[in-house]
Motif scaffolding. Structure first.
Motif, mmCIF file in Angstrom:
data_model
loop_
_atom_site.group_PDB
_atom_site.id
_atom_site.type_symbol
_atom_site.label_atom_id
_atom_site.label_comp_id
_atom_site.label_asym_id
_atom_site.label_seq_id
_atom_site.Cartn_x
_atom_site.Cartn_y
_atom_site.Cartn_z
ATOM 1 N N ALA B 169 -36.873 -45.821 -12.690
ATOM 2 C CA ALA B 169 -35.955 -46.473 -13.632
ATOM 3 C C ALA B 169 -34.756 -45.573 -13.913
ATOM 4 O O ALA B 169 -33.611 -46.033 -13.968
ATOM 5 C CB ALA B 169 -36.688 -46.799 -14.932
ATOM 6 N N ALA B 170 -35.036 -44.274 -14.064
ATOM 7 C CA ALA B 170 -33.949 -43.339 -14.329
ATOM 8 C C ALA B 170 -32.990 -43.289 -13.149
ATOM 9 O O ALA B 170 -31.768 -43.247 -13.320
ATOM 10 C CB ALA B 170 -34.511 -41.952 -14.616
ATOM 11 N N SER B 176 -29.369 -38.296 -12.121
ATOM 12 C CA SER B 176 -29.715 -37.398 -11.016
ATOM 13 C C SER B 176 -31.138 -36.891 -11.222
ATOM 14 O O SER B 176 -31.742 -37.101 -12.269
ATOM 15 C CB SER B 176 -28.747 -36.220 -10.988
ATOM 16 O OG SER B 176 -28.948 -35.423 -12.134
ATOM 17 N N ARG B 177 -31.672 -36.216 -10.178
ATOM 18 C CA ARG B 177 -33.031 -35.681 -10.307
ATOM 19 C C ARG B 177 -33.120 -34.710 -11.464
ATOM 20 O O ARG B 177 -34.062 -34.712 -12.234
ATOM 21 C CB ARG B 177 -33.428 -34.969 -9.010
ATOM 22 C CG ARG B 177 -33.760 -35.883 -7.873
ATOM 23 C CD ARG B 177 -34.345 -35.029 -6.764
ATOM 24 N NE ARG B 177 -34.760 -35.816 -5.631
ATOM 25 C CZ ARG B 177 -33.967 -36.101 -4.609
ATOM 26 N NH1 ARG B 177 -32.717 -35.685 -4.612
ATOM 27 N NH2 ARG B 177 -34.409 -36.803 -3.599
ATOM 28 N N PHE B 178 -32.104 -33.858 -11.587
ATOM 29 C CA PHE B 178 -32.148 -32.854 -12.640
ATOM 30 C C PHE B 178 -32.027 -33.501 -14.006
ATOM 31 O O PHE B 178 -32.708 -33.115 -14.952
ATOM 32 C CB PHE B 178 -31.042 -31.819 -12.425
ATOM 33 C CG PHE B 178 -31.157 -30.653 -13.361
ATOM 34 C CD1 PHE B 178 -32.173 -29.724 -13.195
ATOM 35 C CD2 PHE B 178 -30.281 -30.493 -14.412
ATOM 36 C CE1 PHE B 178 -32.316 -28.657 -14.057
ATOM 37 C CE2 PHE B 178 -30.411 -29.432 -15.293
ATOM 38 C CZ PHE B 178 -31.426 -28.516 -15.106
ATOM 39 N N ARG B 179 -31.167 -34.517 -14.084
ATOM 40 C CA ARG B 179 -30.994 -35.236 -15.348
ATOM 41 C C ARG B 179 -32.303 -35.905 -15.754
ATOM 42 O O ARG B 179 -32.705 -35.880 -16.917
ATOM 43 C CB ARG B 179 -29.876 -36.266 -15.164
ATOM 44 C CG ARG B 179 -29.496 -37.037 -16.386
ATOM 45 C CD ARG B 179 -28.627 -36.215 -17.303
ATOM 46 N NE ARG B 179 -28.726 -36.702 -18.684
ATOM 47 C CZ ARG B 179 -28.000 -37.702 -19.153
ATOM 48 N NH1 ARG B 179 -27.099 -38.289 -18.391
ATOM 49 N NH2 ARG B 179 -28.151 -38.108 -20.396
ATOM 50 N N LEU B 181 -35.275 -34.942 -15.008
ATOM 51 C CA LEU B 181 -36.179 -33.888 -15.478
ATOM 52 C C LEU B 181 -35.829 -33.484 -16.904
ATOM 53 O O LEU B 181 -36.679 -33.409 -17.786
ATOM 54 C CB LEU B 181 -36.083 -32.676 -14.541
ATOM 55 C CG LEU B 181 -36.848 -31.433 -14.955
ATOM 56 C CD1 LEU B 181 -38.346 -31.692 -14.952
ATOM 57 C CD2 LEU B 181 -36.536 -30.265 -14.033
ATOM 58 N N ARG B 182 -34.524 -33.237 -17.131
ATOM 59 C CA ARG B 182 -34.109 -32.667 -18.406
ATOM 60 C C ARG B 182 -34.232 -33.674 -19.549
ATOM 61 O O ARG B 182 -34.733 -33.361 -20.615
ATOM 62 C CB ARG B 182 -32.666 -32.180 -18.300
ATOM 63 C CG ARG B 182 -32.313 -31.101 -19.290
ATOM 64 C CD ARG B 182 -30.827 -30.849 -19.267
ATOM 65 N NE ARG B 182 -30.101 -32.082 -19.564
ATOM 66 C CZ ARG B 182 -28.783 -32.224 -19.469
ATOM 67 N NH1 ARG B 182 -28.054 -31.216 -19.043
ATOM 68 N NH2 ARG B 182 -28.194 -33.362 -19.754
ATOM 69 N N SER B 183 -33.776 -34.898 -19.311
ATOM 70 C CA SER B 183 -33.678 -35.834 -20.438
ATOM 71 C C SER B 183 -34.906 -36.707 -20.608
ATOM 72 O O SER B 183 -35.121 -37.249 -21.685
ATOM 73 C CB SER B 183 -32.456 -36.739 -20.256
ATOM 74 O OG SER B 183 -31.328 -35.964 -19.979
ATOM 75 N N ILE B 184 -35.693 -36.889 -19.559
ATOM 76 C CA ILE B 184 -36.807 -37.824 -19.680
ATOM 77 C C ILE B 184 -38.155 -37.113 -19.594
ATOM 78 O O ILE B 184 -39.013 -37.264 -20.466
ATOM 79 C CB ILE B 184 -36.709 -38.921 -18.600
ATOM 80 C CG1 ILE B 184 -35.445 -39.726 -18.848
ATOM 81 C CG2 ILE B 184 -37.936 -39.816 -18.631
ATOM 82 C CD1 ILE B 184 -35.106 -40.684 -17.776
ATOM 83 N N LEU B 185 -38.345 -36.290 -18.550
ATOM 84 C CA LEU B 185 -39.670 -35.712 -18.342
ATOM 85 C C LEU B 185 -39.942 -34.528 -19.259
ATOM 86 O O LEU B 185 -41.042 -34.377 -19.774
ATOM 87 C CB LEU B 185 -39.827 -35.299 -16.874
ATOM 88 C CG LEU B 185 -39.795 -36.471 -15.902
ATOM 89 C CD1 LEU B 185 -39.831 -35.983 -14.468
ATOM 90 C CD2 LEU B 185 -40.968 -37.401 -16.158
#
Lengths: 308, 276
Positions: B169-170, B176-179, B181-185
């Protein structure tokens, strides 16, 4: 054990090269790189170097001399080594077998009853696990001290003739250090096994009862098989701790009196940093690592393999 | 009902004996430390008067304020460094496809099982040639390396347990992958990271052999367990009360955090063991 899952599907593997060229895998590398560098520099490379150093006669200062497997041959003829291995095996009994047996005994007692205050008992039984080994060693040195509580208790019940400096006596030093290991580990085993028994469905015990099992048969047919996973964890943790066992021995007896509590890891430290026989110490490290890896694999296979 | 009352009583009696046995050794050291210097302590009677003289003597003679500070610096750096590296690597192992993944996980597994006695000899010579022995770096860098297998497996297990739909969904929303990771996971991972941090801190705080080998000569960077080992091994310190006080001082920070975080520490250690 960890499964190597997430294998790329076949169609992707076929196009592996194209994927590399198309930079599909590059992001993964960037994420892995920092950890890979630190892990390689401070774990994998030293591990390989230990094996390399073990092939030299080296005092740590001057140029080393290639001796091939000479250091390993020297170990075979070193008379101190069989004694140290013997001590290690005795420590396995104290650190691993005794705690696991105590844990199983408790699990057998508690298997079919509700445990009250489990979280309280858990917290108390886990205490030895979180204390630094140096703190544990200092505590037990006081307990075993000539004027310490153990001797005071013996004198109080009229067994004063048995009082002695337990860690300084050739006959009692090894079992005394061993009991400290039992103390560190039994709580962990008890907590692990208690948690395991609470997960066994009561129907199993009911059907065992209907089949006319006594408490002993019930333990062997129901409780013990259900605890297989917990047992393999407990054995791996405790046996590994017993085989390495540097901190505790060094801070209680430093291997003495005489050589009555020496273990391989004490030789590694002494050889590498005190007597400057670095190559020989590295050879002991390699052997110790091999034994630990083998025992871990063996326990995992023996205890877990039957699960299918 | 299968439960018999007699069995319940016997079982809990055994459990209580085991708990007392777990508590007694350290408790007797605490009592010894609190007793008045010079008084006889048998270890079974409660001291009639409480005195902190042993503590003040141990504190001033053993340089424990410096040692505790060193331990804190080293442990904090190890925790932060390990978690940053392990989050990135665990995320890659869980979420990205790449070749040789099984081999890399196997290499990590070796580090998890291997006794780290196998690395100290070359570590000493390597760090010495980099002029890092007797500095904090000599303790921080190798301990990050040695903590990585446990931490990476821990984080990977967490990321695998998150629903893949979340990442998809993200990605659909253009993150992005990093985003992702940072904002969701990462916000989701806070409890898992918290437990991991507690365990890493405990391991780093209690570490002994690396400190003994890598910072043997500079008292200003020696960690608390090493300072205690030297202090207790010193023949001139024949007063057991002072040594006991030193042991309590070194154990106290861990004990306090244990009382506050025991649920998290125990479940973490059990879960970590199970994963191994």
């Amino acid at each position: 054990m960890v499964r190597a899952d997430h294998e790329p599907p076949a169609h992707r593997r076929r196009h592996g090269l194209r994927a590399w060229a198309g930079r599909q895998y590059w992001p993964a590398l960037w994420y892995l790189l920092p950890a890979a560098i630190v892990y390689t520099l401070f774990v994998l490379r030293p591990l390989g170097q230990t094996a390399w150093i073990s092939l030299f006669r080296w005092d740590g200062l001057t140029e080393g001399r290639w001796v091939g497997l000479g250091n390993y041959r020297a170990l075979l003829s070193d008379t101190r080594i069989p004694a140290a291995i013997g001590h290690s095996l005795e420590f396995v009994v104290f650190y691993a077998l005794l705690p696991v047996a105590l844990g199983l005994f408790l699990a057998a007692l508690m298997s079919r009853i509700r445990v009250y205050g489990l979280s309280f008992f858990r917290a108390v039984l886990f205490l030895p696990q979180i204390l630094a080994t140096v703190v544990v060693a200092v505590s037990w040195r006081w307990l075993y001290d000539i004027d310490g509580p153990l001797n005071a208790a013996l004198r109080a019940v009229g067994l004063g003739s048995l009082a002695r400096a337990w860690l300084g006596d050739y006959h009692t030093a090894l079992p005394s250090v061993g009991l400290v290991g039992t103390w560190v580990m039994y709580g962990l085993c008890m907590v692990l096994f208690l948690a395991g028994t609470q997960k066994i469905p009561t129907e199993l015990y009911e059907s065992a009862r209907i089949d006319g099992c006594g408490p002993v048969r019930e333990f062997f047919t129901v409780t013990l098989p259900a605890l297989r996973g917990e047992m393999s964890i407990a054995l791996v943790l405790t046996i590994t701790y017993a085989l390495r066992n540097f901190d505790l021995v060094w801070n209680t007896t430093t291997g003495g009196p005489g050589t009555s509590t020496t273990v391989p890891s004490v030789f590694i430290y002494q050889g590498a940093f005190l007597t400057h026989e670095v190559g020989g110490a590295a050879a002991i490290s390699v052997c110790l690592t091999a034994v630990v890896l083998m025992v871990t694999g063996l326990v995992m296979r023996l205890v877990r393999g039957k699960e299918g | 009902m299968l439960t018999s009352r007699r069995q319940t009583v016997i079982g809990h009696a055994v459990l209580a004996v085991a708990a007392i046995a777990a508590l007694y050794p350290f408790l007797s050291v605490v009592l010894l430390a609190l007793s008045k210097p010079g008084t006889r302590q048998s270890g079974f009677t409660l001291p009639t008067s409480i005195s902190f003289d042993n503590f003040s003597e141990a504190w001033s003679r053993g340089l424990f304020s410096q040692a505790l500070l060193s331990s804190l610096i080293v442990a904090a750096a190890v925790v932060v460094g390990t978690i940053v590296l392990a989050v990135l690597a665990g995320y890659a192992f869980a979420a990205f496809p790449f070749p040789l993944k099984g081999l890399l996980l196997g290499l990590l597994l070796v580090g998890l099982v291997m006794p780290y006695e196998a690395t100290v000899i070359p570590l000493y010579y390597q760090l010495r040639s980099w002029h890092l022995t007797n500095t904090y770096w000599a303790l921080i860098l190798p301990q990050i390396g040695l903590s990585l297998p446990f931490a990476v497996f821990w984080m990977r297990t967490f990321f695998v347990s998150t629903p893949p739909a979340l990442r998809e969904a993200a990605a659909v929303d253009g993150a992005s992958r990093f985003r992702t990771l940072r904002s969701i996971l990462l916000p989701m991972a806070a409890p898992a990271i918290g437990t991991l941090a507690t365990l890493l801190f405990l391991f780093a705080w209690n570490e002994f052999l690396l400190a003994l080998v890598l910072v043997p000569d500079d008292r200003s960077v020696q960690t608390a367990p090493l300072a205690l080992s030297f202090f207790a091994g010193n023949r001139r310190n024949s007063n057991p009360g002072v040594t006991a006080a030193a042991a309590v001082i070194v154990a106290l920070p861990v004990l306090i955090s244990y009382i506050a975080l025991q649920r998290r520490m125990i479940s973490g250690m059990l879960a970590g063991a199970v994963k191994e």
